[in-house]
Design a protein around this motif. Sequence first.
Motif, short mmCIF file in Angstrom:
data_model
loop_
_atom_site.label_atom_id
_atom_site.label_comp_id
_atom_site.label_asym_id
_atom_site.label_seq_id
_atom_site.Cartn_x
_atom_site.Cartn_y
_atom_site.Cartn_z
N GLN A 163 -23.34 -4.69 -20.88
CA GLN A 163 -23.75 -3.33 -21.27
C GLN A 163 -22.55 -2.49 -21.72
OE1 GLN A 163 -25.35 -4.59 -18.14
NE2 GLN A 163 -26.73 -5.31 -19.75
N ALA A 164 -21.35 -2.90 -21.27
CA ALA A 164 -20.13 -2.19 -21.66
C ALA A 164 -18.94 -3.15 -21.62
CB ALA A 164 -19.87 -1.00 -20.75
N VAL A 165 -18.00 -2.92 -22.52
CA VAL A 165 -16.75 -3.67 -22.55
C VAL A 165 -15.62 -2.65 -22.70
CG1 VAL A 165 -15.32 -5.32 -23.83
CG2 VAL A 165 -17.78 -5.76 -23.52
N ALA A 185 -17.31 -5.73 -18.79
CA ALA A 185 -16.10 -6.55 -18.93
C ALA A 185 -14.91 -5.63 -19.20
CB ALA A 185 -16.25 -7.56 -20.06
N VAL A 186 -13.80 -5.89 -18.51
CA VAL A 186 -12.59 -5.09 -18.70
C VAL A 186 -11.43 -6.01 -19.05
CG1 VAL A 186 -10.90 -3.57 -17.59
CG2 VAL A 186 -13.34 -3.29 -17.09
N PHE A 187 -10.72 -5.69 -20.13
CA PHE A 187 -9.51 -6.44 -20.49
C PHE A 187 -8.36 -5.89 -19.65
CE2 PHE A 187 -12.21 -7.49 -23.98
CZ PHE A 187 -11.76 -8.72 -24.46
N GLU A 197 -19.74 8.80 -20.07
CA GLU A 197 -20.45 8.27 -21.25
C GLU A 197 -21.63 7.41 -20.84
OE1 GLU A 197 -21.32 7.66 -25.23
OE2 GLU A 197 -19.83 9.03 -24.36
N LEU A 198 -21.48 6.61 -19.81
CA LEU A 198 -22.56 5.72 -19.38
C LEU A 198 -23.72 6.48 -18.72
CD1 LEU A 198 -20.56 2.66 -18.02
CD2 LEU A 198 -21.72 2.89 -20.23
N ARG A 199 -23.42 7.66 -18.18
CA ARG A 199 -24.48 8.48 -17.57
C ARG A 199 -25.34 9.17 -18.60
NH1 ARG A 199 -20.44 10.22 -13.81
NH2 ARG A 199 -20.20 12.13 -15.02
N GLU A 200 -24.76 9.44 -19.77
CA GLU A 200 -25.47 10.22 -20.80
C GLU A 200 -26.47 9.36 -21.56
OE1 GLU A 200 -22.39 11.94 -23.21
OE2 GLU A 200 -21.86 13.44 -21.69
N GLU A 226 -14.12 -12.81 -32.08
CA GLU A 226 -15.46 -13.41 -32.05
C GLU A 226 -16.25 -12.90 -30.85
OE1 GLU A 226 -15.12 -17.63 -32.27
OE2 GLU A 226 -14.14 -17.61 -34.23
N PHE A 227 -15.57 -12.68 -29.74
CA PHE A 227 -16.25 -12.14 -28.55
C PHE A 227 -16.80 -10.75 -28.85
CE2 PHE A 227 -15.56 -9.33 -24.79
CZ PHE A 227 -16.67 -9.73 -24.06
N LEU A 228 -15.99 -9.87 -29.43
CA LEU A 228 -16.44 -8.51 -29.71
C LEU A 228 -17.52 -8.48 -30.78
CD1 LEU A 228 -13.04 -6.54 -29.62
CD2 LEU A 228 -14.70 -6.89 -27.78
N GLU A 229 -17.43 -9.36 -31.74
CA GLU A 229 -18.44 -9.42 -32.80
C GLU A 229 -19.77 -9.94 -32.28
OE1 GLU A 229 -15.31 -10.16 -36.51
OE2 GLU A 229 -16.31 -11.86 -35.53
N SER A 230 -19.76 -10.57 -31.11
CA SER A 230 -20.99 -11.11 -30.52
C SER A 230 -21.68 -10.12 -29.58
CB SER A 230 -20.67 -12.40 -29.74
OG SER A 230 -20.11 -13.38 -30.58
N LEU A 231 -21.07 -8.95 -29.35
CA LEU A 231 -21.67 -7.97 -28.45
C LEU A 231 -22.96 -7.42 -29.03
CD1 LEU A 231 -18.47 -5.98 -27.37
CD2 LEU A 231 -19.68 -7.75 -26.06
N ASP A 232 -23.89 -7.11 -28.15
CA ASP A 232 -25.18 -6.57 -28.58
C ASP A 232 -25.02 -5.14 -29.10
OD1 ASP A 232 -27.99 -5.15 -27.69
OD2 ASP A 232 -28.25 -7.26 -28.22
#
Length: 263
Positions: free
Chosen positions: A45-47, A4-6, A260-263, A71-77
Motif C-alpha cells: 500500500q506504500a513504499v 516497504a522501506v528502503f 498522508e496515509l490518514r487522508e 522494475e520493482f517500482l514500475e510494478s507497484l499498483d
Amino acid sequence: MKIAVFAADERMKIVAQELKRFSQLIEIDENDSLCKLRKMASEFQAVVLPAWGIEEDGFIRMQTRGLFAAEFLESLDESCVLFSGKECEFFKHLKCRICCWLNDEEVLKQNADLTSEGLLCRLIETTERSLWTYRIDIIGTGRCGTSMAYLLKKLGISYRMITSSHQKIEDTEMIDLNSWQHENPSELIINTAPVCVMNQQVLKHWKQRCHVYDLATGGCGVDEKCRKHPFLKLWIEPALPARFSPLSAAQLICQAIEKELRE
C-alpha cells in the motif's frame, strides 16, 4: 497495511522501526533480491524511498552501493503511495501515486533547523579555534541560511548574510553577493545557494585560507576548477540531519507519511 522501506541510512532504518507500529513492514537493504520483491509489488500500500529518491537510471543509492529498483517500482499498483524526500525525473515512468515530504513547508523548515544543528557540530569539529573568534559568512537567505543565522545569533557568534535577493533579516548584516565576490571573505563560509558562487575569479581576492561548508545539493557552490586552490578547504556536507539527529529526522518523515496515509 503492508509498507516497504528502503533502509539506505540510519534515518531510514528508524523510519522502518517507527512504521512497524501500525503496519506490516518490509525493510529493504542493499543485498535484497528485488526480483523477489517485484513479485510482491502489488501487495504494497506504500513504499518509502530515501530522502534523495531514485536516480534517472533506476538505481537507488544505498549505504555502500546502488540498488537497481526500477522494475520493482514500475510494478507497484496504482493505489500504492510512493514516498520520497524529493521529486525525481524517474517518477514520470510510474503509475502509482507520488508524495514527497520535502514539498511540505513545515517539514522543510524543521529539516532546515536540524541541518543547522548538524552544521554547528561540523564547524566545531573542523575548526582549530573557538567559534566566538570567527566571523562566518552565510551565502543564501533561504530556509537553511536563515535558520543558521538565527542559531548563530542565539549563540552570540558573529556572522553576516550574503545574498543576491532583496530579502532582509532583522538585525543582520547583509552583503550583496556580487560585492562579496570581489572582496576578501571571512575565514568560515557556509554556502546554501544551489548554484556556483565561488570560482577562480572570486578566489583571486582571497588573502587567507578559508573553510567553505557547502550545503547545496551535489556541493555545487565551488567551481571544480579551483577546488585545489591553496586558500580553499572545502567541506561538502550532505544529509546533516541523517548524520547528527537521525531520530528527529526520522520522526519528521514518519509524521509526513502518517498524515498522508490518514487522508
